[in-house]
Design a protein around this motif. Sequence first.
Motif, mmCIF file in Angstrom:
data_model
loop_
_atom_site.group_PDB
_atom_site.id
_atom_site.type_symbol
_atom_site.label_atom_id
_atom_site.label_comp_id
_atom_site.label_asym_id
_atom_site.label_seq_id
_atom_site.Cartn_x
_atom_site.Cartn_y
_atom_site.Cartn_z
ATOM 1 N N ASP A 279 79.330 43.190 70.530
ATOM 2 C CA ASP A 279 78.650 42.688 69.342
ATOM 3 C C ASP A 279 79.645 42.411 68.207
ATOM 4 O O ASP A 279 79.622 41.352 67.578
ATOM 5 N N GLN B 204 81.537 39.285 69.034
ATOM 6 C CA GLN B 204 80.744 38.072 68.833
ATOM 7 C C GLN B 204 80.628 37.730 67.357
ATOM 8 O O GLN B 204 80.637 36.568 66.974
ATOM 9 N N THR C 295 76.749 52.891 77.686
ATOM 10 C CA THR C 295 76.679 51.426 77.627
ATOM 11 C C THR C 295 76.708 50.966 76.179
ATOM 12 O O THR C 295 77.113 49.856 75.879
ATOM 13 N N ASP D 165 67.354 49.062 66.605
ATOM 14 C CA ASP D 165 67.774 49.156 68.007
ATOM 15 C C ASP D 165 68.474 50.471 68.293
ATOM 16 O O ASP D 165 68.250 51.106 69.312
ATOM 17 N N TYR E 222 78.285 47.686 74.361
ATOM 18 C CA TYR E 222 77.387 46.829 73.598
ATOM 19 C C TYR E 222 77.910 46.649 72.170
ATOM 20 O O TYR E 222 78.003 45.542 71.646
ATOM 21 N N ASN F 230 75.169 44.418 79.030
ATOM 22 C CA ASN F 230 73.979 45.124 79.500
ATOM 23 C C ASN F 230 73.811 44.981 81.002
ATOM 24 O O ASN F 230 73.607 45.958 81.709
ATOM 25 N N ASN F 231 73.933 43.749 81.493
ATOM 26 C CA ASN F 231 73.735 43.518 82.920
ATOM 27 C C ASN F 231 74.830 44.158 83.750
ATOM 28 O O ASN F 231 74.551 44.811 84.754
ATOM 29 N N SER G 28 79.712 38.398 76.222
ATOM 30 C CA SER G 28 78.588 38.592 75.311
ATOM 31 C C SER G 28 77.880 39.915 75.537
ATOM 32 O O SER G 28 78.047 40.567 76.571
ATOM 33 N N VAL G 29 77.078 40.267 74.565
ATOM 34 C CA VAL G 29 76.319 41.504 74.593
ATOM 35 C C VAL G 29 75.415 41.566 75.831
ATOM 36 O O VAL G 29 75.289 42.599 76.480
ATOM 37 N N GLU G 30 74.810 40.433 76.166
ATOM 38 C CA GLU G 30 73.880 40.400 77.300
ATOM 39 C C GLU G 30 74.601 40.746 78.593
ATOM 40 O O GLU G 30 74.088 41.470 79.444
ATOM 41 N N VAL G 31 75.816 40.206 78.744
ATOM 42 C CA VAL G 31 76.570 40.461 79.967
ATOM 43 C C VAL G 31 76.935 41.944 80.069
ATOM 44 O O VAL G 31 76.929 42.519 81.148
#
Lengths: 271, 330
Positions: free
Chosen positions: A89, A92, A81, A31, A85, A178-179, A173-176
């Motif tokens: 991570d 988490q 970002t 990644d 991230y 990103n958004n 979380s990681v997803e949040v």
Amino acid sequence: MSNSTETLTRAISDGWVVAQRNVVKIKRVPDILVFVLISPIMFVLLFAYVFGGAIDVPGGVDYKEFLVPGIFAQTVVFGATFTGYGLADDMQKGIIDRFRSLPMSRSAVLVGRTTSDVIYNVISLVIMALTGLLVGWRIREGFVDAATGFLLLLVFAYAISWIMAWVGLLVPSVEVVNNASFIVIMPLTFVSNAFVPQSTFSGPLKVFVEWNPVSTVTQACRELFGNASPDMVLDSWAMQNPVVYSLLWSAAIVAVFAPLAVRQYRLSTSK
Amino acid sequence: MIRASGLVKRYKEVTALDGLDLTVPEGKVLALLGPNGAGKTTAVKCLTTLIRPDAGTAEVAGVDVLTDPVGVRSRIGLSGQYAAVDEHLTAYENLVMIGRLYHLGKARAQERARELLEKSDLTEFADRPAKTYSGGQRRRLDLAGALVAEPPVLVLDEPTTGLDVRSRQQMWDVIRELVAGGSTLLLTTQYLEEADRLADNILVIDHGRAIAEGTADELKSRTGGERIEVVLADAADREAATRVLAEVAIDGIRVGDNGRELTAATGGSPTGDLLRVLQGFEREEVTVLDVGLRRPTLDDVFLALTGHAAEESPDSDSPATPDETKELAR
């Protein structure tokens, strides 16, 4: 050694240990590799060839030359970002708890993270510059000016990293991450002069573009690399003094968000 | 070595810790035993400075947790519930990083990392990223991380939760070795057998407060005498068997999941009670596969103290005997 000097030395030496950990990952985590190496190449090629002929720049400057500094600015801002991230991570996975149980400096995790992201950005910029040269972008000013341009990009990206560090610790979380960062960064980079000349905007949007620090970083780089159009009308003080204005923004962002991020780090614990 | 009194921690509606007191003398092992949500991890987080308690005081290795958290951190090693290792770093890199963050110096950190890899039986995987490790290997690496600075106090939060039986045994061996070396250890667990095997003293907690403390033997003796265990040949005999057992049982009769295993705590002389039960079975024509006497386990203790079992859903790899079950038949 006085207490505050010691605190600072600790923050730097512990921060460096954490930064090294993040740098090792470039080789190991696909990644990150994509993020640092591949996506910058893609950005340069995509924008250069997709928009390459579509937009006229006043003053007869080749659009690719005009565009490349804008892509630099956009990519390093997007790159920030990664700071958020990375921290989300770590949070988490519980590594932050381990760090917090060690007698290390409280700001070291953040200093390390933002520092390693500068290293990521240096690599990205080298890759982008090489790709840019391949598609026809040229540096037309001296070495010192060009180096100043790259340095300014790194400083600005470093400042944005601190915003993202705070966001990364704040959200679950990681997803949040990103958004959330997407919502801020998309308008910031696209409602700027990075891809189109500011003369194409009008009304309040034009004002926003002219005072947007992403625009001024881009403008500064264009001037320092020798890619700016001599015919471009610069209405705002910000656009007339892009280096100073961009540095002021960077300093202000760090002054606000570094303490916020450190505070959030101390409050956070694994969820 | 560790002393806490009146620890309280509230999260919005939930009171995670409700005035917890605990003491671990130097060189001793205390197991905090309780089900999920009893407040074990919150207690650990308070004592290791990860969170601040809302009330109460605590001292670790002579240092006050509230006034000198950094001092506490340099004297403890913490190994968490989920192995907090960086999965992209190798075991060696993980340990060197931790050593440097304890400020051991680079050379000493490297040397210490190699020693610990050797001790934790990880040398052969030392140069592979931790994400390729099994659960047991990760836990051992995490534990090694807690040992890097040779701290006088160790805190292990559920060190074997989720491990298979073999990895759990390995972990126990490592922990026992540590204890033999004189470490002061606070251990949390939801496994009664684990507390029994590793700890000098057991503090049973539920809903954020201590409900009992003592050695495993002391706790067992609190729940009365021996247990009579019966395995029926046919579940249809259960009613008759229960009737017979009720003549000697001082408490309820527990029925196993399959309906054929019954357990009763006895009050009188164990052999006399056993004899009465056997005569009763003869009279009622109950066929049994197995009858025996056993000493109470910590499961029985927990049930007696709290009215509910320690483990809400025992996994297949749970070390507690699977026939220890929840149902109470009266």
